[in-house]
Design an enzyme around this catalytic site. Structure first.
Site, PDB file in Angstrom:
ATOM      1  N   GLY A  18       0.831  -1.202   0.000  1.00 23.92           N
ATOM      2  CA  GLY A  18       0.000   0.000   0.000  1.00 23.92           C
ATOM      3  C   GLY A  18       0.863   1.248   0.000  1.00 23.92           C
ATOM      4  O   GLY A  18       2.009   1.233  -0.446  1.00 23.92           O
ATOM      5  N   CYS A  19       0.318   2.334   0.520  1.00 20.76           N
ATOM      6  CA  CYS A  19       1.039   3.606   0.583  1.00 20.76           C
ATOM      7  C   CYS A  19       2.382   3.409   1.273  1.00 20.76           C
ATOM      8  O   CYS A  19       2.450   2.926   2.400  1.00 20.76           O
ATOM      9  CB  CYS A  19       0.197   4.620   1.343  1.00 20.76           C
ATOM     10  N   PHE A  20       3.457   3.790   0.604  1.00 20.19           N
ATOM     11  CA  PHE A  20       4.789   3.469   1.124  1.00 20.19           C
ATOM     12  C   PHE A  20       5.195   4.242   2.365  1.00 20.19           C
ATOM     13  O   PHE A  20       6.102   3.847   3.076  1.00 20.19           O
ATOM     14  CB  PHE A  20       5.868   3.531   0.063  1.00 20.19           C
TER      15      PHE A  20
END
Length: 152
Positions: free
Chosen positions: A5-7
């Site tokens: 997902g969002c890093f």
């Protein structure tokens, strides 16, 4: 290298693990050379938001890192994590050696059988492609803003 997902949140999670010496956010698994954040967000390049994790195996094992990966995102959702949708948010493990490949596949099978998740794990396990570091403003993004985690 892990995509979950969002890093930003993934990076913060791995940085907190004893034995991790560095975690760098970036892009991997796509067709564009030197992609930018805007390129990747277009969902046209095929890249995933990933975190390249450097670690001391004397302090933390690769299996331990896999456990951090599995327990800090939902590996049963295809191309999404929470409100973030697109192939750039896919769940992926990019391995660097045959030993890492075997460990990732065994770990995935164990998690699938564990009953922890109600749906099958959709995480892809692939050889590590070229890693493109994200722009500087993305590195340690949450830390720079005094945040402990993302919205997920």
């Amino acid at each position: 290298m892990f995509g979950a997902g969002c890093f930003w949140g993934v990076e913060a999670t791995f940085r907190a693990v004893k034995g991790v010496s560095n975690a760098t956010v970036g892009y991997a698994g796509g067709k564009t050379e030197k992609p930018t954040y805007e390129d990747v967000c277009s969902d046209d390049t095929g890249h995933a938001e990933v975190v390249q994790v450097e670690f001391d195996p004397e302090q933390v094992s690769y299996r331990d890192l896999l456990n951090v990966f599995w327990t800090n995102h939902d590996p049963t959702t295809l191309n999404r994590q929470g409100p973030d949708v697109g192939t750039q948010y896919r769940s992926v493990v990019f391995y660097y050696s045959p030993e890492q490949k075997t460990a990732a596949e065994e770990s995935k099978a164990e998690m699938d059988k564990s009953g922890r998740f109600r749906r099958p794990i959709v995480t892809v396990i692939e050889p590590a492609p070229t890693f493109w570091p994200a722009e500087d403003y993305h590195q340690r993004y949450l830390e720079k803003r005094g945040l402990a985690h993302c919205h997920i």
